[in-house]
Write an enzyme that holds these catalytic residues in place. Structure first.
Site, short mmCIF file in Angstrom:
data_model
loop_
_atom_site.label_atom_id
_atom_site.label_comp_id
_atom_site.label_asym_id
_atom_site.label_seq_id
_atom_site.Cartn_x
_atom_site.Cartn_y
_atom_site.Cartn_z
N PHE A 149 0.86 -1.17 0.00
CA PHE A 149 0.00 0.00 0.00
C PHE A 149 0.90 1.23 0.00
CE2 PHE A 149 -2.31 3.56 1.74
CZ PHE A 149 -3.45 3.54 0.97
N ASP A 234 9.55 2.98 1.70
CA ASP A 234 8.36 3.76 2.01
C ASP A 234 8.11 3.67 3.51
OD1 ASP A 234 5.84 4.76 2.48
OD2 ASP A 234 4.93 3.86 0.72
N LYS A 263 2.76 11.50 6.83
CA LYS A 263 1.92 11.31 8.01
C LYS A 263 2.47 12.04 9.23
CE LYS A 263 -0.38 7.13 6.38
NZ LYS A 263 -1.62 7.83 6.01
#
Length: 410
Positions: A149, A234, A263
């Site tokens: 993801f 990531d 984030k």
């Protein structure tokens, strides 16, 4: 939480109904309407308190409204918020310097969202492949892992293996090769002279907090170095203290060529992301080849700098590691008592619930009714990612509530 109860002209039920005709239905949120928050606790419009065990999918690593981050934002709001990159601003250099130093890399490409950071990394890797590696034009490939993801843009879903993310959104962007996660042999077999990079999550978050075998990340680093392609990690969910280290790759003392952050980099206040890389990699970009009006804006740089300052102390990494022991011990005690298995690192866990007891959604709703907020993923799995500021007492209480729900059944 010491703030006064929220007062709204509408109830939670009324607000949820009001969303139906005016908001796109691309989410299926739990039926709670948050109005205020502080630390690890949130409050709905009726004044009911909930322990936040999701922390905005790790965007709130430092809790809601951390005083140092709120102060940095307020201070900058009184001075300057946006110039665009048409001009310099007085906060960006300091932010980039401190973030590069924190990650052990050289240069920073500031962006806004995690998906933008991934898209930017794809472009940079391809440009590097053509300018530095000598891959023929338009033939660069990137190797990715199944069950990944990395976001929801059209390019990113082109290499997703989640059909719910892909169905109805083609045609898809070519140039990606998907291999099983945690399989070094398959990864190496997929690399050839056209390979620009290997792009993986050091821990797969959306897949259910899937942690690779010890040595896998070191193996990825060795393979990419030997075959002459980039290693892009990531760390948008796994980074910035979540796993008990600054980055998840730090558990294996690995330094990728490129690290993607987002984030928690915005402290739960503004969207901030970044591509952080070796100088040789990011130097391939020239003026006009990539950009963002809001990327690196003064407000984002001020908040991002404050986030880096918090992490430089090591306090939050230590807290995640120490509280992670409480989390693991509590979940271990539940295995065979409604929990089939779990995977955890630091303050991050994927918990597989016995399907005979309930789905992940049903367990999440039951926990919500008891004042605990979590989120389901993939059937009967729930994710736990509380703020790194959570107390051991609150964490133990949440685990006790989960135990009680499992004992009674969802």
């Amino acid at each position: 939480m010491t703030v006064a109860p929220s007062r709204s002209l509408r109830s939670s039920a009324e607000l949820i109904r009001a969303e139906e005709p005016v908001l796109a239905h691309n989410y299926h949120p739990l039926p709670v309407v948050v109005a205020r928050a502080e630390g690890a606790w949130v409050e709905d419009v009726e004044g009911r308190r909930y322990l936040d065990m999701l922390a905005g999918y790790s965007a709130l690593n430092f809790g809601h409204r951390h005083p140092a981050l709120i102060e940095a934002a307020h201070r900058q709001l009184d001075r300057l918020t946006l110039t665009s990159r048409a001009f310099h601003n007085d906060r960006l250099a300091g932010f980039a310097e401190s973030l590069a130093a924190l990650t052990g890399l050289d240069m920073v490409l500031p962006m806004n969202t995690g998906a933008e950071a991934v898209e930017s990394a794809v472009k940079v890797a391809r440009k590097w492949a053509y300018d530095v590696k000598g891959v023929p034009a338009d033939r660069a490939t990137i190797v990715v892992a199944a069950d990944n993801f990395h976001g929801r843009t059209t390019t990113i879903v082109s290499f997703s293996t989640d059909e719910s993310a892909r169905a109805g959104f083609g045609p898809f962007t070519p140039g990606f090769r998907v291999v099983p996660y945690n399989d070094l042999a398959a990864l190496e077999a997929a690399i050839d002279e056209t390979t620009a990079a290997v792009l993986i999550e050091p821990i797969q978050g959306e897949a259910g907090v899937v942690i690779p075998d010890d040595g896998y990340l070191r193996g990825v680093r060795e393979v990419t170095r030997r075959t002459g392609c980039l290693f892009i990690a990531d760390e948008i969910q796994s980074g910035l203290g979540r796993t008990g280290r600054t980055l998840a790759v730090d558990h294996e003392d690995v330094v990728p060529d490129v690290v993607l952050l987002g984030k928690a980099l915005g402290g739960g206040i503004v969207p901030v992301s970044a591509v952080v890389a070796r100088r040789e990699v990011l130097q391939v970009l020239r003026p006009g080849e990539h950009g963002s009006t809001f990327g690196g804006n003064p407000l984002a740089a001020a908040v991002g700098s404050a986030v880096v300052e918090l992490l430089e102390t090591g306090e939050f990494q230590r807290r995640a590691e120490e509280a992670g022991v409480v989390l693991r011990d509590g979940l271990t005690a539940l295995v065979g008592k409604g929990v089939r298995s779990f995977r955890a690192r630091g303050l991050w866990a994927g918990v597989d619930i016995d399907p005979a007891i309930g789905t992940g959604r049903e367990i999440s709703e039951s926990l919500m009714r008891e004042g605990i907020l979590v989120k389901d993923t993939h059937g009967s799995t729930i994710r736990l990612a509380p703020p790194l500021t959570i107390t051991n007492e609150d964490l133990t209480m949440a685990l006790g509530t989960l135990e009680e729900i499992l004992r009674k059944g969802a």
